[in-house]
Design a protein around this motif. Structure first.
Motif, PDB file in Angstrom:
ATOM      1  N   LEU A  36      42.995  53.175  44.938  1.00 25.63           N
ATOM      2  CA  LEU A  36      42.745  51.762  44.743  1.00 25.63           C
ATOM      3  C   LEU A  36      43.073  51.028  46.046  1.00 25.63           C
ATOM      4  O   LEU A  36      44.088  51.316  46.674  1.00 25.63           O
ATOM      5  N   ALA A  37      42.206  50.116  46.435  1.00 27.21           N
ATOM      6  CA  ALA A  37      42.417  49.364  47.675  1.00 27.21           C
ATOM      7  C   ALA A  37      42.016  47.907  47.458  1.00 27.21           C
ATOM      8  O   ALA A  37      41.196  47.599  46.588  1.00 27.21           O
ATOM      9  N   ALA A  38      42.595  47.038  48.266  1.00 27.31           N
ATOM     10  CA  ALA A  38      42.225  45.623  48.262  1.00 27.31           C
ATOM     11  C   ALA A  38      41.773  45.273  49.673  1.00 27.31           C
ATOM     12  O   ALA A  38      42.490  45.519  50.637  1.00 27.31           O
ATOM     13  N   VAL A  39      40.585  44.734  49.792  1.00 26.19           N
ATOM     14  CA  VAL A  39      40.039  44.331  51.084  1.00 26.19           C
ATOM     15  C   VAL A  39      40.209  42.828  51.209  1.00 26.19           C
ATOM     16  O   VAL A  39      39.627  42.065  50.438  1.00 26.19           O
ATOM     17  N   GLY A  40      41.032  42.409  52.159  1.00 26.28           N
ATOM     18  CA  GLY A  40      41.257  40.996  52.384  1.00 26.28           C
ATOM     19  C   GLY A  40      40.430  40.493  53.554  1.00 26.28           C
ATOM     20  O   GLY A  40      40.269  41.181  54.554  1.00 26.28           O
ATOM     21  N   PHE A  41      39.911  39.295  53.421  1.00 27.98           N
ATOM     22  CA  PHE A  41      39.060  38.698  54.444  1.00 27.98           C
ATOM     23  C   PHE A  41      39.340  37.205  54.456  1.00 27.98           C
ATOM     24  O   PHE A  41      39.421  36.577  53.403  1.00 27.98           O
ATOM     25  N   SER A  42      39.523  36.637  55.645  1.00 23.85           N
ATOM     26  CA  SER A  42      39.700  35.190  55.732  1.00 23.85           C
ATOM     27  C   SER A  42      38.924  34.656  56.927  1.00 23.85           C
ATOM     28  O   SER A  42      38.720  35.356  57.914  1.00 23.85           O
ATOM     29  N   VAL A  43      38.498  33.415  56.808  1.00 25.33           N
ATOM     30  CA  VAL A  43      37.780  32.737  57.891  1.00 25.33           C
ATOM     31  C   VAL A  43      38.656  31.590  58.370  1.00 25.33           C
ATOM     32  O   VAL A  43      39.084  30.746  57.580  1.00 25.33           O
ATOM     33  N   TYR A  44      38.910  31.588  59.675  1.00 28.21           N
ATOM     34  CA  TYR A  44      39.739  30.571  60.308  1.00 28.21           C
ATOM     35  C   TYR A  44      38.845  29.693  61.178  1.00 28.21           C
ATOM     36  O   TYR A  44      38.103  30.189  62.022  1.00 28.21           O
ATOM     37  N   SER A  45      38.911  28.394  60.976  1.00 29.46           N
ATOM     38  CA  SER A  45      38.168  27.441  61.794  1.00 29.46           C
ATOM     39  C   SER A  45      39.058  26.971  62.929  1.00 29.46           C
ATOM     40  O   SER A  45      40.093  26.334  62.689  1.00 29.46           O
ATOM     41  N   LEU A  49      38.301  29.911  54.243  1.00 22.32           N
ATOM     42  CA  LEU A  49      37.785  30.821  53.222  1.00 22.32           C
ATOM     43  C   LEU A  49      38.692  32.040  53.137  1.00 22.32           C
ATOM     44  O   LEU A  49      39.111  32.569  54.165  1.00 22.32           O
ATOM     45  N   VAL A  50      38.996  32.460  51.925  1.00 21.74           N
ATOM     46  CA  VAL A  50      39.734  33.700  51.696  1.00 21.74           C
ATOM     47  C   VAL A  50      39.031  34.455  50.582  1.00 21.74           C
ATOM     48  O   VAL A  50      38.633  33.864  49.576  1.00 21.74           O
ATOM     49  N   SER A  51      38.877  35.754  50.779  1.00 19.53           N
ATOM     50  CA  SER A  51      38.269  36.604  49.755  1.00 19.53           C
ATOM     51  C   SER A  51      39.033  37.922  49.704  1.00 19.53           C
ATOM     52  O   SER A  51      39.400  38.470  50.744  1.00 19.53           O
ATOM     53  N   VAL A  52      39.259  38.403  48.507  1.00 22.60           N
ATOM     54  CA  VAL A  52      39.882  39.705  48.319  1.00 22.60           C
ATOM     55  C   VAL A  52      39.048  40.458  47.292  1.00 22.60           C
ATOM     56  O   VAL A  52      38.729  39.926  46.231  1.00 22.60           O
ATOM     57  N   ALA A  53      38.682  41.675  47.644  1.00 27.13           N
ATOM     58  CA  ALA A  53      37.905  42.508  46.733  1.00 27.13           C
ATOM     59  C   ALA A  53      38.663  43.802  46.468  1.00 27.13           C
ATOM     60  O   ALA A  53      39.254  44.369  47.376  1.00 27.13           O
ATOM     61  N   LYS A  54      38.643  44.238  45.225  1.00 28.92           N
ATOM     62  CA  LYS A  54      39.276  45.523  44.907  1.00 28.92           C
ATOM     63  C   LYS A  54      38.202  46.608  44.940  1.00 28.92           C
ATOM     64  O   LYS A  54      37.033  46.364  44.630  1.00 28.92           O
ATOM     65  N   THR A  55      38.625  47.780  45.332  1.00 26.02           N
ATOM     66  CA  THR A  55      37.673  48.881  45.445  1.00 26.02           C
ATOM     67  C   THR A  55      38.418  50.210  45.457  1.00 26.02           C
ATOM     68  O   THR A  55      39.636  50.241  45.531  1.00 26.02           O
ATOM     69  N   ARG A 111      47.639  42.069  49.863  1.00 29.19           N
ATOM     70  CA  ARG A 111      48.863  42.687  49.326  1.00 29.19           C
ATOM     71  C   ARG A 111      49.220  42.100  47.963  1.00 29.19           C
ATOM     72  O   ARG A 111      49.602  42.813  47.054  1.00 29.19           O
ATOM     73  N   LYS A 112      49.085  40.790  47.849  1.00 29.24           N
ATOM     74  CA  LYS A 112      49.381  40.135  46.573  1.00 29.24           C
ATOM     75  C   LYS A 112      48.407  40.604  45.488  1.00 29.24           C
ATOM     76  O   LYS A 112      48.813  40.901  44.363  1.00 29.24           O
ATOM     77  N   ALA A 113      47.141  40.687  45.837  1.00 26.86           N
ATOM     78  CA  ALA A 113      46.135  41.149  44.868  1.00 26.86           C
ATOM     79  C   ALA A 113      46.389  42.597  44.469  1.00 26.86           C
ATOM     80  O   ALA A 113      46.287  42.950  43.288  1.00 26.86           O
ATOM     81  N   LEU A 114      46.732  43.429  45.424  1.00 26.60           N
ATOM     82  CA  LEU A 114      46.991  44.841  45.133  1.00 26.60           C
ATOM     83  C   LEU A 114      48.219  44.997  44.231  1.00 26.60           C
ATOM     84  O   LEU A 114      48.204  45.791  43.293  1.00 26.60           O
ATOM     85  N   THR A 115      49.250  44.203  44.479  1.00 30.96           N
ATOM     86  CA  THR A 115      50.441  44.233  43.633  1.00 30.96           C
ATOM     87  C   THR A 115      50.078  43.861  42.200  1.00 30.96           C
ATOM     88  O   THR A 115      50.505  44.514  41.249  1.00 30.96           O
ATOM     89  N   ARG A 116      49.268  42.841  42.028  1.00 28.07           N
ATOM     90  CA  ARG A 116      48.842  42.425  40.683  1.00 28.07           C
ATOM     91  C   ARG A 116      47.990  43.496  40.013  1.00 28.07           C
ATOM     92  O   ARG A 116      48.126  43.736  38.824  1.00 28.07           O
ATOM     93  N   LEU A 117      47.115  44.134  40.776  1.00 31.78           N
ATOM     94  CA  LEU A 117      46.282  45.192  40.210  1.00 31.78           C
ATOM     95  C   LEU A 117      47.123  46.375  39.717  1.00 31.78           C
ATOM     96  O   LEU A 117      46.872  46.917  38.654  1.00 31.78           O
TER      97      LEU A 117
END
Length: 163
Positions: A1-10, A18-24, A150-156
């Motif tokens: 199980l993995a969580a892919v974190g992505f954020s966009v900084y202006s 923008l922040v996105s986290v996907a589990k996979t 990390r937060k998303a992975l902990t919750r998963l």
């Protein structure tokens, strides 16, 4: 199980927009120095959804400063046709290794960086200077993505343990 974190900084707005986290799940086992084959396809799925949202990608991994000359940052940059910079906590091998000599630099004793794709070392440094304020261990977009994933992975894991 993995969580892919992505954020966009202006940079002009000096904030995360923008922040996105996907589990996979990764289909490949961990093999040292072959991270791009384990994480690359998983990360590509997330990044392709937001192609228009970013101009340059900072990647938690190496670029050209990789023993095989193609770390995760290079792989993603080539596949996405985007400028990329690899950011890592430590070099792969010694600093005087052939793949590191012309490709790897230290950013203020905090992390190492290397060209991934379509950017120079000078351009990479300029971008890192704009996105890594004093007191931050990593550039803001990477630190933010890491914290959210990390937060998303902990919750998963917590949900998985209840089931």
């Amino acid at each position: 199980l993995a969580a892919v974190g992505f954020s966009v900084y202006s940079i002009p707005e000096n904030r995360i927009i923008l922040v996105s986290v996907a589990k996979t799940r990764s289909r490949m086992l961990y093999v040292s120095s072959l991270l791009c084959f384990r994480e690359g396809p998983v990360v590509l799925n997330t990044l392709r959804k937001f192609l228009a949202e970013y101009d340059l990608l900072l990647v938690n991994g190496h670029g050209l400063a990789h023993p095989r000359g193609c770390g995760l940052a290079t792989y993603l940059g080539v596949m996405l046709k985007k400028p990329t910079v690899g950011v890592a906590k430590r070099p792969l091998g010694s600093l005087d290794a052939e793949h590191n000599v012309n490709n790897l630099r230290v950013f203020e004793d905090r992390f190492y960086y290397s060209v991934g794709n379509m950017v120079t070392l000078e351009g990479a440094f300029d971008m890192l200077r704009k996105t890594t304020p004093t007191g931050w261990r990593l550039p803001i977009p990477l630190e933010t993505a890491h914290l959210f994933s990390r937060k998303a992975l902990t919750r998963l894991v917590e949900v998985d343990e209840r089931v």
